[in-house]
Design a protein around this motif. Sequence first.
Motif, PDB file in Angstrom:
ATOM      1  N   CYS A  33       0.812  -1.218   0.000  1.00  0.00           N
ATOM      2  CA  CYS A  33       0.000   0.000   0.000  1.00  0.00           C
ATOM      3  C   CYS A  33       0.846   1.270   0.000  1.00  0.00           C
ATOM      4  O   CYS A  33       0.452   2.275  -0.579  1.00  0.00           O
ATOM      5  CB  CYS A  33      -0.938  -0.001   1.205  1.00  0.00           C
ATOM      6  SG  CYS A  33      -0.113   0.220   2.806  1.00  0.00           S
ATOM      7  N   LEU A  34       2.028   1.241   0.624  1.00  0.00           N
ATOM      8  CA  LEU A  34       2.855   2.439   0.689  1.00  0.00           C
ATOM      9  C   LEU A  34       3.515   2.760  -0.635  1.00  0.00           C
ATOM     10  O   LEU A  34       4.116   3.828  -0.795  1.00  0.00           O
ATOM     11  CB  LEU A  34       3.908   2.291   1.793  1.00  0.00           C
ATOM     12  CG  LEU A  34       3.334   2.194   3.211  1.00  0.00           C
ATOM     13  CD1 LEU A  34       4.437   1.912   4.219  1.00  0.00           C
ATOM     14  CD2 LEU A  34       2.597   3.476   3.595  1.00  0.00           C
ATOM     15  N   ASP A  35       3.422   1.843  -1.591  1.00  0.00           N
ATOM     16  CA  ASP A  35       3.928   2.100  -2.939  1.00  0.00           C
ATOM     17  C   ASP A  35       2.808   2.452  -3.905  1.00  0.00           C
ATOM     18  O   ASP A  35       3.000   2.443  -5.122  1.00  0.00           O
ATOM     19  CB  ASP A  35       4.698   0.887  -3.463  1.00  0.00           C
ATOM     20  CG  ASP A  35       6.101   0.800  -2.890  1.00  0.00           C
ATOM     21  OD1 ASP A  35       6.655   1.859  -2.555  1.00  0.00           O
ATOM     22  OD2 ASP A  35       6.628  -0.308  -2.756  1.00  0.00           O
ATOM     23  N   LEU A  36       1.638   2.760  -3.373  1.00  0.00           N
ATOM     24  CA  LEU A  36       0.535   3.251  -4.200  1.00  0.00           C
ATOM     25  C   LEU A  36       0.583   4.770  -4.214  1.00  0.00           C
ATOM     26  O   LEU A  36       0.933   5.408  -3.227  1.00  0.00           O
ATOM     27  CB  LEU A  36      -0.809   2.772  -3.649  1.00  0.00           C
ATOM     28  CG  LEU A  36      -1.055   1.260  -3.626  1.00  0.00           C
ATOM     29  CD1 LEU A  36      -2.401   0.958  -2.985  1.00  0.00           C
ATOM     30  CD2 LEU A  36      -0.992   0.672  -5.040  1.00  0.00           C
ATOM     31  N   TRP A  37       0.206   5.342  -5.373  1.00  0.00           N
ATOM     32  CA  TRP A  37       0.320   6.790  -5.552  1.00  0.00           C
ATOM     33  C   TRP A  37      -1.038   7.400  -5.856  1.00  0.00           C
ATOM     34  O   TRP A  37      -1.796   6.884  -6.666  1.00  0.00           O
ATOM     35  CB  TRP A  37       1.301   7.122  -6.674  1.00  0.00           C
ATOM     36  CG  TRP A  37       2.663   6.595  -6.410  1.00  0.00           C
ATOM     37  CD1 TRP A  37       3.228   5.460  -6.911  1.00  0.00           C
ATOM     38  CD2 TRP A  37       3.639   7.163  -5.528  1.00  0.00           C
ATOM     39  NE1 TRP A  37       4.492   5.281  -6.407  1.00  0.00           N
ATOM     40  CE2 TRP A  37       4.777   6.311  -5.556  1.00  0.00           C
ATOM     41  CE3 TRP A  37       3.674   8.292  -4.722  1.00  0.00           C
ATOM     42  CZ2 TRP A  37       5.921   6.574  -4.811  1.00  0.00           C
ATOM     43  CZ3 TRP A  37       4.820   8.548  -3.980  1.00  0.00           C
ATOM     44  CH2 TRP A  37       5.915   7.696  -4.033  1.00  0.00           C
ATOM     45  N   GLY A  38      -1.320   8.514  -5.165  1.00  0.00           N
ATOM     46  CA  GLY A  38      -2.559   9.254  -5.374  1.00  0.00           C
ATOM     47  C   GLY A  38      -2.328  10.729  -5.110  1.00  0.00           C
ATOM     48  O   GLY A  38      -1.204  11.159  -4.811  1.00  0.00           O
ATOM     49  N   PRO A  39      -3.381  11.550  -5.192  1.00  0.00           N
ATOM     50  CA  PRO A  39      -3.212  13.006  -5.050  1.00  0.00           C
ATOM     51  C   PRO A  39      -2.503  13.436  -3.770  1.00  0.00           C
ATOM     52  O   PRO A  39      -1.787  14.436  -3.763  1.00  0.00           O
ATOM     53  CB  PRO A  39      -4.653  13.524  -5.080  1.00  0.00           C
ATOM     54  CG  PRO A  39      -5.405  12.497  -5.866  1.00  0.00           C
ATOM     55  CD  PRO A  39      -4.777  11.181  -5.523  1.00  0.00           C
ATOM     56  N   SER A  40      -2.673  12.682  -2.683  1.00  0.00           N
ATOM     57  CA  SER A  40      -2.078  13.113  -1.416  1.00  0.00           C
ATOM     58  C   SER A  40      -0.586  12.852  -1.323  1.00  0.00           C
ATOM     59  O   SER A  40       0.097  13.436  -0.468  1.00  0.00           O
ATOM     60  CB  SER A  40      -2.794  12.440  -0.242  1.00  0.00           C
ATOM     61  OG  SER A  40      -2.610  11.040  -0.278  1.00  0.00           O
ATOM     62  N   ASN A  41      -0.046  11.978  -2.171  1.00  0.00           N
ATOM     63  CA  ASN A  41       1.404  11.716  -2.074  1.00  0.00           C
ATOM     64  C   ASN A  41       2.147  11.862  -3.398  1.00  0.00           C
ATOM     65  O   ASN A  41       3.316  11.507  -3.486  1.00  0.00           O
ATOM     66  CB  ASN A  41       1.682  10.340  -1.463  1.00  0.00           C
ATOM     67  CG  ASN A  41       1.209   9.182  -2.323  1.00  0.00           C
ATOM     68  OD1 ASN A  41       0.510   9.370  -3.319  1.00  0.00           O
ATOM     69  ND2 ASN A  41       1.577   7.962  -1.955  1.00  0.00           N
ATOM     70  N   TRP A  42       1.504  12.394  -4.435  1.00  0.00           N
ATOM     71  CA  TRP A  42       2.240  12.674  -5.670  1.00  0.00           C
ATOM     72  C   TRP A  42       3.418  13.614  -5.400  1.00  0.00           C
ATOM     73  O   TRP A  42       4.445  13.526  -6.055  1.00  0.00           O
ATOM     74  CB  TRP A  42       1.322  13.340  -6.700  1.00  0.00           C
ATOM     75  CG  TRP A  42       0.315  12.422  -7.327  1.00  0.00           C
ATOM     76  CD1 TRP A  42       0.412  11.068  -7.484  1.00  0.00           C
ATOM     77  CD2 TRP A  42      -0.945  12.807  -7.879  1.00  0.00           C
ATOM     78  NE1 TRP A  42      -0.717  10.585  -8.110  1.00  0.00           N
ATOM     79  CE2 TRP A  42      -1.566  11.629  -8.373  1.00  0.00           C
ATOM     80  CE3 TRP A  42      -1.619  14.011  -8.028  1.00  0.00           C
ATOM     81  CZ2 TRP A  42      -2.817  11.635  -8.983  1.00  0.00           C
ATOM     82  CZ3 TRP A  42      -2.865  14.030  -8.641  1.00  0.00           C
ATOM     83  CH2 TRP A  42      -3.447  12.847  -9.112  1.00  0.00           C
ATOM     84  N   GLY A  43       3.241  14.515  -4.439  1.00  0.00           N
ATOM     85  CA  GLY A  43       4.286  15.499  -4.157  1.00  0.00           C
ATOM     86  C   GLY A  43       5.590  14.881  -3.701  1.00  0.00           C
ATOM     87  O   GLY A  43       6.627  15.542  -3.740  1.00  0.00           O
ATOM     88  N   TYR A  44       5.568  13.624  -3.256  1.00  0.00           N
ATOM     89  CA  TYR A  44       6.802  12.974  -2.825  1.00  0.00           C
ATOM     90  C   TYR A  44       7.653  12.541  -4.012  1.00  0.00           C
ATOM     91  O   TYR A  44       8.865  12.368  -3.870  1.00  0.00           O
ATOM     92  CB  TYR A  44       6.467  11.743  -1.961  1.00  0.00           C
ATOM     93  CG  TYR A  44       7.700  11.023  -1.444  1.00  0.00           C
ATOM     94  CD1 TYR A  44       8.322  11.443  -0.274  1.00  0.00           C
ATOM     95  CD2 TYR A  44       8.254   9.948  -2.132  1.00  0.00           C
ATOM     96  CE1 TYR A  44       9.462  10.812   0.198  1.00  0.00           C
ATOM     97  CE2 TYR A  44       9.384   9.305  -1.668  1.00  0.00           C
ATOM     98  CZ  TYR A  44       9.983   9.740  -0.507  1.00  0.00           C
ATOM     99  OH  TYR A  44      11.111   9.113  -0.058  1.00  0.00           O
ATOM    100  N   LEU A  45       7.051  12.362  -5.171  1.00  0.00           N
ATOM    101  CA  LEU A  45       7.746  11.752  -6.307  1.00  0.00           C
ATOM    102  C   LEU A  45       9.011  12.502  -6.704  1.00  0.00           C
ATOM    103  O   LEU A  45      10.029  11.906  -7.008  1.00  0.00           O
ATOM    104  CB  LEU A  45       6.800  11.643  -7.506  1.00  0.00           C
ATOM    105  CG  LEU A  45       5.717  10.571  -7.358  1.00  0.00           C
ATOM    106  CD1 LEU A  45       4.653  10.729  -8.437  1.00  0.00           C
ATOM    107  CD2 LEU A  45       6.329   9.180  -7.417  1.00  0.00           C
ATOM    108  N   ASP A  84      -7.871   7.887  -7.907  1.00  0.00           N
ATOM    109  CA  ASP A  84      -7.407   6.497  -7.862  1.00  0.00           C
ATOM    110  C   ASP A  84      -6.063   6.387  -7.152  1.00  0.00           C
ATOM    111  O   ASP A  84      -5.222   7.294  -7.225  1.00  0.00           O
ATOM    112  CB  ASP A  84      -7.234   5.934  -9.284  1.00  0.00           C
ATOM    113  CG  ASP A  84      -8.561   5.599  -9.949  1.00  0.00           C
ATOM    114  OD1 ASP A  84      -9.592   5.608  -9.247  1.00  0.00           O
ATOM    115  OD2 ASP A  84      -8.557   5.321 -11.162  1.00  0.00           O
ATOM    116  N   TRP A  85      -5.867   5.244  -6.495  1.00  0.00           N
ATOM    117  CA  TRP A  85      -4.550   4.870  -5.988  1.00  0.00           C
ATOM    118  C   TRP A  85      -3.931   3.925  -7.001  1.00  0.00           C
ATOM    119  O   TRP A  85      -4.485   2.870  -7.299  1.00  0.00           O
ATOM    120  CB  TRP A  85      -4.655   4.185  -4.626  1.00  0.00           C
ATOM    121  CG  TRP A  85      -5.010   5.136  -3.531  1.00  0.00           C
ATOM    122  CD1 TRP A  85      -6.216   5.288  -2.917  1.00  0.00           C
ATOM    123  CD2 TRP A  85      -4.135   6.086  -2.916  1.00  0.00           C
ATOM    124  NE1 TRP A  85      -6.162   6.269  -1.968  1.00  0.00           N
ATOM    125  CE2 TRP A  85      -4.888   6.776  -1.935  1.00  0.00           C
ATOM    126  CE3 TRP A  85      -2.800   6.422  -3.089  1.00  0.00           C
ATOM    127  CZ2 TRP A  85      -4.334   7.786  -1.143  1.00  0.00           C
ATOM    128  CZ3 TRP A  85      -2.255   7.423  -2.294  1.00  0.00           C
ATOM    129  CH2 TRP A  85      -3.015   8.094  -1.338  1.00  0.00           C
TER     130      TRP A  85
END
Length: 450
Positions: A311-323, A381-382
């Motif tokens: 799950c921690l390797d799923l990407w969505g609006p709340s964590n795109w900024g980490y990329l 989506d995640w």
Amino acid sequence: MHSSFVNADLVECFLRFLPDFQCLASTILTSKAIYNVFQQHPRSVVRSVAYNLIGPALPQALRFVRCKNAQLHYKPVGELLGEDDIQKNPVLSSADITSLVGISTSIQELESLFSWRMKDRRFKTSQLSLAESTQFQKAMYRMSLFSAVYGRNAHGSAIGSDSDQEEIDSALEEAKTLRKSFFGSLSTPELRDIQWVETFLRGVITRDYGVCFATIPPEMYGPESSFVLYCAPHRVIDVFKRGLDCITEWDSDITEEILFYNDFIIEPLTSVLVDRTEQPLLPVSQKRPIIDEVVGEHDRCSQCRSDTVKCLDLWGPSNWGYLWGTPPLHSITQLLKGHVGANLADRAHYLALLCETPAEELIGGLFDYKTPAYSTWNKADWLCPQCLEKFVRDHLHIWYLGQKVKRGDVIPNNCWYGYNCRTQTHRLAHAQKLNHWCEPTRGDAPPTNV
């Protein structure tokens, strides 16, 4: 405020609950009466505010700042101040306070980042429980102490600029012995916490290598990640914000120190674990250190539903900024289809636009240009790394064309070969005459650029 109206006990209690030293300084300057109450109990009030600022990891934080300020470079662990120094010497000096304030901000920011990546991908601020936060911060302050005593700032105490090879070899062996002894003074659970935080920090540093939607395994970490920890682990937050360029000490052409900083933390730590007949790496089947519960642990990719992606390797609006923070332009360009990333007419503007577009804005913007093949995909989506990369690759060129339209550019007719056209890469007139940010209608299928 007149002193006769001040309840001294109540004021003292209030001062003890202030969250930081800035609030304390502002409060005691509001009136002479409050200042007088503070002057009656300065040590206990300052110590209470320090605890409010740092939390239960205050003994580890104070040990770090005092050893660092005393420049106890390359001292055996038995000669360092202990974590019980706060009981032996409870009075905090102005140097202690200044250093605590300086380091605490970075550690708290790193805690939020750790929580975002390791516990709850929905929130950028720390969601750690008190117990989780305490474990993380203790590990960070112990790593910071280790770096301050045996890292780059202490390097000059180990060897001089005119040392010969025999002296360097001798200093290296002594450094290895001292470093291993330091970790030998900690319990195995404490070492596991440091090991997990070290992996997290080096993972943050690898963001600067290029866009990679999947987690980079530790065996792929480069020497730069060890060097940052060798300088100061808490500076990883600066790398996260501004990239490796903020570590001005780093010079890939200088290799004489590499034996001192390569695997700076993990090598002596795992050596201690092996001596204790522990596995050097935490088995995948075992629970990760520090985090008691991962939020959304059983979540799956909204599109492919893969059960192999955590799950921690799923990407969505709340964590795109980490990329990515500072865009690794070369790797983003490689996500473009065909040869359009080398288009002579648009390349400079495309790269400039990437520099000023945050990751969350760029990926969110791609959804405004969804093709029919992605009609069931939603911004909320995640997505697993594979699905996200596929989505970005199929829409990045369309998004850029949309940005040109928004800028007011007149878009010329499409080139038959679209993004696959090779001529756009070596003939400026052709690149300017036709639009290449489009699907090819002639020629071969687009290369994947994988």
